[in-house]
Scaffold this active site. Structure first.
Site, PDB file in Angstrom:
ATOM      1  N   GLU A 135      -0.627  -1.819   5.242  1.00 29.42           N
ATOM      2  CA  GLU A 135       0.309  -1.751   6.377  1.00 29.42           C
ATOM      3  C   GLU A 135       0.265  -0.392   7.046  1.00 29.42           C
ATOM      4  O   GLU A 135       0.466  -0.284   8.259  1.00 29.42           O
ATOM      5  CB  GLU A 135       1.741  -2.041   5.886  1.00 29.42           C
ATOM      6  CG  GLU A 135       2.757  -2.201   7.018  1.00 29.42           C
ATOM      7  CD  GLU A 135       3.246  -0.884   7.603  1.00 29.42           C
ATOM      8  OE1 GLU A 135       3.477  -0.831   8.830  1.00 29.42           O
ATOM      9  OE2 GLU A 135       3.390   0.106   6.846  1.00 29.42           O
ATOM     10  N   ASP A 138       0.807  -1.223   0.000  1.00 29.00           N
ATOM     11  CA  ASP A 138       0.000   0.000   0.000  1.00 29.00           C
ATOM     12  C   ASP A 138       0.837   1.268   0.000  1.00 29.00           C
ATOM     13  O   ASP A 138       2.004   1.282   0.379  1.00 29.00           O
ATOM     14  CB  ASP A 138      -0.951   0.011   1.198  1.00 29.00           C
ATOM     15  CG  ASP A 138      -0.219  -0.105   2.533  1.00 29.00           C
ATOM     16  OD1 ASP A 138       0.739  -0.897   2.613  1.00 29.00           O
ATOM     17  OD2 ASP A 138      -0.601   0.596   3.494  1.00 29.00           O
TER      18      ASP A 138
END
Length: 398
Positions: A138, A81
Site C-alpha cells: 500500500e 506492508d
C-alpha cells in the site's frame, strides 16, 4: 448484542496482540511480505477458511461462505506492508530489520481482520460470501492496483468493498468517516531546470538554472492561492532539491532538479495542478534563458466513499461502540490511500478507528514517524467492527 460481541471477542485479545507484535517485529516492505503472508495464510487455514495466494505477488485472499443462502458478496481489506524507516522505539517488539518499520499500523490492520476472520469462521451466521483481502504494497507501490490488474475482482466477484485505518489523535476506539472525498489524490511531479552554469564570480558568462528553480518554488504556491477554487482543498509541496557540488560552492550548476507532491480531491483540480505546474516551469525557465524538463506522475486517485456503504459502515461502528463515539462527517485528509483503486471499481467505504492520544501534547506519535506504534487496545474493537459490518451487510442488522 454489541456488549456480548465485544465480551466474546475479548477472548482473542492476547492472541491478536501476539500476532500484531510478531508482525511489527518482522516488518516487510512492498511486495516482499513473504513472512507476513505466510502468517496470515496459516491462520486462515487453521480456522478452516480457504486461501488463495499470489495476487500482487504476496497478496492473500481468504473466502468464507455464510451458512445461510445469499447472493451478495463483500470484501474486507487490510494492508500488510511496512515502511522504509528506521525505528527508534525500544520496546521488546521493535523491528529486528534495520531501516524497516511498521510505522503506519498495517500490522494492527492485519491482526484486526484476522480476529474478525477467526470469529466469523466460528459463527458464519450470515447470507452470502466474504472475501478477506490481505493486500501488499500500500505504501507508495499501489498493491491494490496490481491485485486488480491481475484479476482480483474477476476471481473474487463482490458487490462492495470496505477498508479501515487507525488514526493517532482520534480518541481511542472511536470511529470517523464521511461520504464522498475522504482522502486526496497523491501525485508526484518533477522539474529539471537546465542552463550552461558557470563560474560563481562571473554569472554573466552563462545561464544560471538556480534562478528559475528558486522562482518556480515560490510561484507554485500561486496555483493554490490563485488558480484552485477557494472552496476546494489542494496542496503542492517540494520534497527534493538537487544541484551542484557541496565541495564547489563557487560553481553555478548547469542543472537543478526539483521534485514534489501534489494533492487534490476532484478530477478537475488534479488536471489543473498538472497543467499549471508544467506551464510555470516552462515559462519561468524560458524567461531566464534556460530550459525545463517536466514530468507529472499520477499515483493514487482520490479516495471516495459511496453514500450507501458509508451509512452501513457508520451503522456498524455505532453497533460496536455506540453512536456517541462515531463521527459521520469527519474532515477529509490530504493523505492518500491505494484502497482508492478498489473504490474506483466497486462501491464501498473506508473508515478510521481512533488510535488514541494527542499529537499536540506528545501523548502519541503520528503515522510515518520513527516512534509510532499501533495501540493494541483497539485490536478487539476493530475486529468487532468488522463482524458488525458483516451483520449489517449480510446478516440481520441491515
Amino acid at each position: 448484542m454489541t456488549r456480548d460481541l465485544l465480551k466474546d471477542m475479548q477472548a482473542y485479545r492476547d492472541d491478536l496482540t501476539a500476532i500484531r507484535r510478531d508482525i511489527h517485529q518482522h516488518p516487510e516492505t512492498a511486495f516482499e511480505e513473504n513472512r507476513t503472508s505466510d502468517v496470515v495464510a496459516a491462520k486462515l487455514s487453521e480456522w478452516g477458511i480457504p486461501v488463495h495466494r499470489g495476487l500482487g505477488k504476496t497478496g492473500v485472499v481468504g473466502t468464507l461462505k455464510g451458512n445461510r443462502p445469499g447472493q451478495r458478496s463483500i470484501v474486507l481489506r487490510a494492508d500488510m506492508d511496512a515502511l522504509n524507516l528506521q525505528e527508534k522505539n525500544t520496546f521488546a517488539h521493535k523491528s529486528v530489520h534495520d531501516g524497516k518499520m511498521h510505522a503506519c499500523g498495517h500490522d494492527g490492520h492485519t491482526a484486526m481482520l484476522l480476529g474478525a476472520a477467526r470469529h466469523l469462521a466460528k459463527h458464519p451466521d450470515f447470507a452470502g460470501t466474504l472475501h478477506f483481502i490481505f493486500q501488499p504494497a500500500e505504501e507508495g507501490e499501489g498493491g491494490a492496483r496490481v491485485m486488480i490488474e491481475e484479476g482480483l475482482f474477476e476471481m473474487f466477484p463482490c458487490d462492495a468493498v470496505y477498508g479501515m485505518h487507525n488514526m493517532p489523535g482520534l480518541k481511542l476506539g472511536e470511529f470517523a468517516i464521511r461520504p464522498g472525498a475522504m482522502m486526496a489524490a497523491s501525485d508526484t511531479w518533477s522539474a529539471v531546470f537546465r542552463g550552461t552554469g558557470g563560474h560563481g564570480a562571473m554569472p554573466h558568462m552563462g545561464t544560471d538554472p538556480t534562478m528559475p528553480a528558486g522562482a518556480f518554488i515560490t510561484t507554485t504556491q500561486g496555483i493554490i492561492g490563485r488558480n484552485v477554487n477557494p472552496q476546494h482543498a489542494a496542496v503542492v509541496s517540494v520534497g527534493h532539491i538537487a544541484a551542484g557540488s557541496y565541495g564547489s560552492p563557487n560553481v553555478i550548476p548547469s542543472e537543478v532538479t526539483i521534485r514534489g507532491t501534489a494533492r487534490s480531491y476532484t478530477p478537475e483540480d488534479r488536471d489543473l495542478l498538472e497543467r499549471r505546474l508544467g506551464e510555470i516551469a516552462q515559462g519561468i525557465a524560458s524567461a531566464h534563458g534556460c530550459t525545463a524538463e517536466y514530468h507529472y506522475l499520477r499515483r493514487y486517485p482520490p479516495l471516495r466513499n459511496a453514500p450507501e456503504q458509508t451509512a452501513l459502515a457508520l451503522k456498524a461502528a455505532a453497533l460496536t461502540v455506540g453512536e456517541a463515539k462515531t463521527d459521520g462527517d469527519v474532515e477529509p485528509l490530504t493523505g492518500a490511500e491505494d484502497f482508492a483503486f478498489m473504490l474506483e471499481k466497486k462501491p464501498g467505504a473506508y473508515i478510521l478507528i481512533g488510535n488514541g492520544g494527542s499529537i499536540s501534547d506528545g501523548s502519541c506519535h503520528y503515522v510515518h514517524t520513527p516512534h509510532y506504534d499501533f495501540n493494541d487496545q483497539i485490536l478487539v474493537t476493530g475486529a468487532a467492527y468488522w463482524v458488525n459490518l458483516v451483520d449489517v451487510e449480510l446478516g440481520d442488522a441491515r
